[in-house]
Design a protein around this motif. Structure first.
Motif, PDB file in Angstrom:
ATOM      1  N   UNK A 133       0.668  -1.132  -0.388  1.00 39.51           N
ATOM      2  CA  UNK A 133       0.344   0.096   0.295  1.00 39.51           C
ATOM      3  C   UNK A 133       0.615   1.160  -0.006  1.00 39.51           C
ATOM      4  N   UNK A 134       0.542   2.096  -0.672  1.00 44.37           N
ATOM      5  CA  UNK A 134       1.463   3.660  -0.853  1.00 44.37           C
ATOM      6  C   UNK A 134       0.423   4.539  -0.124  1.00 44.37           C
ATOM      7  N   UNK A 135       0.928   4.625   0.986  1.00 41.60           N
ATOM      8  CA  UNK A 135       0.726   5.329   2.263  1.00 41.60           C
ATOM      9  C   UNK A 135       0.396   6.990   1.358  1.00 41.60           C
ATOM     10  N   UNK A 136       1.136   7.604   0.940  1.00 42.12           N
ATOM     11  CA  UNK A 136       0.956   8.428   0.598  1.00 42.12           C
ATOM     12  C   UNK A 136      -0.494   8.479  -0.212  1.00 42.12           C
ATOM     13  N   UNK A 137      -0.580   7.918  -0.764  1.00 40.82           N
ATOM     14  CA  UNK A 137      -2.341   7.597  -1.789  1.00 40.82           C
ATOM     15  C   UNK A 137      -3.755   7.638   0.117  1.00 40.82           C
ATOM     16  N   UNK A 138      -3.125   6.879   0.306  1.00 42.18           N
ATOM     17  CA  UNK A 138      -3.768   6.382   1.913  1.00 42.18           C
ATOM     18  C   UNK A 138      -3.703   7.213   2.785  1.00 42.18           C
ATOM     19  N   UNK A 139      -3.416   8.506   2.590  1.00 39.59           N
ATOM     20  CA  UNK A 139      -3.140   9.774   3.685  1.00 39.59           C
ATOM     21  C   UNK A 139      -3.759  10.810   2.312  1.00 39.59           C
ATOM     22  N   UNK A 140      -3.944  11.286   1.540  1.00 44.96           N
ATOM     23  CA  UNK A 140      -4.540  11.518   0.714  1.00 44.96           C
ATOM     24  C   UNK A 140      -6.221  11.453   0.163  1.00 44.96           C
ATOM     25  N   UNK A 141      -6.505  10.029  -0.377  1.00 44.49           N
ATOM     26  CA  UNK A 141      -7.549   9.323   0.076  1.00 44.49           C
ATOM     27  C   UNK A 141      -8.419   9.765   0.775  1.00 44.49           C
ATOM     28  N   UNK A 142      -8.094   9.985   2.661  1.00 46.41           N
ATOM     29  CA  UNK A 142      -8.092  10.611   3.790  1.00 46.41           C
ATOM     30  C   UNK A 142      -8.726  11.732   4.203  1.00 46.41           C
ATOM     31  N   UNK A 151      -0.091   4.706  17.126  1.00 44.59           N
ATOM     32  CA  UNK A 151      -0.170   6.056  16.868  1.00 44.59           C
ATOM     33  C   UNK A 151      -1.081   6.285  16.380  1.00 44.59           C
ATOM     34  N   UNK A 152      -0.785   5.455  14.769  1.00 46.08           N
ATOM     35  CA  UNK A 152      -1.887   5.301  13.158  1.00 46.08           C
ATOM     36  C   UNK A 152      -2.909   4.971  14.049  1.00 46.08           C
ATOM     37  N   UNK A 153      -3.130   4.258  14.221  1.00 45.78           N
ATOM     38  CA  UNK A 153      -4.235   2.919  14.339  1.00 45.78           C
ATOM     39  C   UNK A 153      -5.337   4.314  15.327  1.00 45.78           C
ATOM     40  N   UNK A 154      -4.465   4.698  16.299  1.00 44.41           N
ATOM     41  CA  UNK A 154      -5.559   5.083  17.557  1.00 44.41           C
ATOM     42  C   UNK A 154      -6.158   6.743  16.920  1.00 44.41           C
ATOM     43  N   UNK A 155      -5.244   7.879  15.565  1.00 45.41           N
ATOM     44  CA  UNK A 155      -5.354   8.594  15.266  1.00 45.41           C
ATOM     45  C   UNK A 155      -6.701   8.090  14.249  1.00 45.41           C
ATOM     46  N   UNK A 156      -5.799   6.527  13.418  1.00 47.56           N
ATOM     47  CA  UNK A 156      -7.483   6.516  11.939  1.00 47.56           C
ATOM     48  C   UNK A 156      -8.678   6.673  12.718  1.00 47.56           C
ATOM     49  N   UNK A 157      -9.062   5.711  13.924  1.00 49.00           N
ATOM     50  CA  UNK A 157      -9.645   5.012  14.375  1.00 49.00           C
ATOM     51  C   UNK A 157     -10.700   6.641  14.932  1.00 49.00           C
ATOM     52  N   UNK A 158      -9.725   7.886  15.513  1.00 44.85           N
ATOM     53  CA  UNK A 158     -10.349   8.788  16.013  1.00 44.85           C
ATOM     54  C   UNK A 158     -11.021   9.700  14.614  1.00 44.85           C
ATOM     55  N   UNK A 159     -10.420   9.568  13.854  1.00 43.61           N
ATOM     56  CA  UNK A 159     -10.687  10.271  11.486  1.00 43.61           C
ATOM     57  C   UNK A 159     -12.277   9.824  11.758  1.00 43.61           C
ATOM     58  N   UNK A 184      -8.048  15.966  14.098  1.00 39.82           N
ATOM     59  CA  UNK A 184      -7.587  14.578  14.139  1.00 39.82           C
ATOM     60  C   UNK A 184      -6.887  14.408  12.159  1.00 39.82           C
ATOM     61  N   UNK A 185      -7.899  15.096  11.464  1.00 41.47           N
ATOM     62  CA  UNK A 185      -7.524  14.542  11.001  1.00 41.47           C
ATOM     63  C   UNK A 185      -5.857  15.445  10.045  1.00 41.47           C
ATOM     64  N   UNK A 186      -5.445  16.220  10.656  1.00 40.16           N
ATOM     65  CA  UNK A 186      -4.418  16.483  11.101  1.00 40.16           C
ATOM     66  C   UNK A 186      -3.422  15.717  11.553  1.00 40.16           C
ATOM     67  N   UNK A 187      -3.856  14.866  13.184  1.00 38.83           N
ATOM     68  CA  UNK A 187      -2.963  14.358  13.836  1.00 38.83           C
ATOM     69  C   UNK A 187      -2.475  12.916  13.010  1.00 38.83           C
ATOM     70  N   UNK A 188      -3.561  13.185  11.870  1.00 36.96           N
ATOM     71  CA  UNK A 188      -3.733  11.227  11.261  1.00 36.96           C
ATOM     72  C   UNK A 188      -1.740  11.650  10.253  1.00 36.96           C
ATOM     73  N   UNK A 189      -2.695  12.731   9.434  1.00 36.51           N
ATOM     74  CA  UNK A 189      -1.663  12.844   8.339  1.00 36.51           C
ATOM     75  C   UNK A 189      -0.090  12.651   9.386  1.00 36.51           C
ATOM     76  N   UNK A 190       0.353  13.554   9.858  1.00 34.77           N
ATOM     77  CA  UNK A 190       1.677  13.741  11.377  1.00 34.77           C
ATOM     78  C   UNK A 190       1.815  12.155  11.847  1.00 34.77           C
ATOM     79  N   UNK A 191       0.364  11.488  11.881  1.00 33.31           N
ATOM     80  CA  UNK A 191       1.337  10.035  12.758  1.00 33.31           C
ATOM     81  C   UNK A 191       2.003   8.800  11.822  1.00 33.31           C
ATOM     82  N   UNK A 192       1.364   9.248  10.094  1.00 29.49           N
ATOM     83  CA  UNK A 192       1.850   8.279   9.275  1.00 29.49           C
ATOM     84  C   UNK A 192       3.113   9.303   8.709  1.00 29.49           C
ATOM     85  N   UNK A 193       3.664  10.384   9.110  1.00 30.66           N
ATOM     86  CA  UNK A 193       4.820  10.797   8.412  1.00 30.66           C
ATOM     87  C   UNK A 193       5.425  10.107   9.869  1.00 30.66           C
ATOM     88  N   UNK A 194       5.141  10.015  10.825  1.00 33.11           N
ATOM     89  CA  UNK A 194       6.374   8.983  11.730  1.00 33.11           C
ATOM     90  C   UNK A 194       6.300   7.871  11.214  1.00 33.11           C
TER      91      UNK A 194
END
Length: 117
Positions: free
Chosen positions: A1-10, A60-68, A100-110
């Protein structure tokens, strides 16, 4: 999976939600409220968990994704109830959705940095 695409999709969900508000379309609240229905959620709970579950940033990604998805579900409920103005407010730049959307993006960068993806 391309995480860039996944974050963009969200990130595109805001546009989809605004469109549903304008068109007064019903949304699938049951699916939108779950963090394992979308491609990213399936990856996080499947292959992503297997490959990167040892990293704190994955949790952190799982937590932020759930919050999203909780925030998306709030918008969906408002739209489905015909509370379009309230739904717009839930998407405002100072809303929990925006945070939450912003925090999800940051989590994926991490995760990308920590796992060298």
């Amino acid at each position: 999976m391309n995480l860039d695409n996944a974050v963009e999709t969200h990130a595109q969900w805001k546009t989809k939600l605004r469109s549903a508000i304008v068109k007064q379309e019903k949304l699938d609240h049951a699916c939108l409220s779950r963090d394992d229905c979308c491609e990213l959620g399936q990856w996080l709970h499947g292959v992503g968990q297997q490959r990167y579950g040892r990293f704190a940033s994955h949790a952190e990604c799982v937590t932020q994704h759930r919050a999203f998805h909780r925030e998306v579900a709030k918008v969906a409920m408002a739209v489905n109830a015909g509370r379009y103005e309230a739904a717009q407010e839930l998407l405002a730049s100072t809303s929990d959705y925006a945070k939450v959307s912003s925090e999800l993006s940051v989590a994926f960068l991490r995760l990308r940095k920590e796992a060298r993806i």
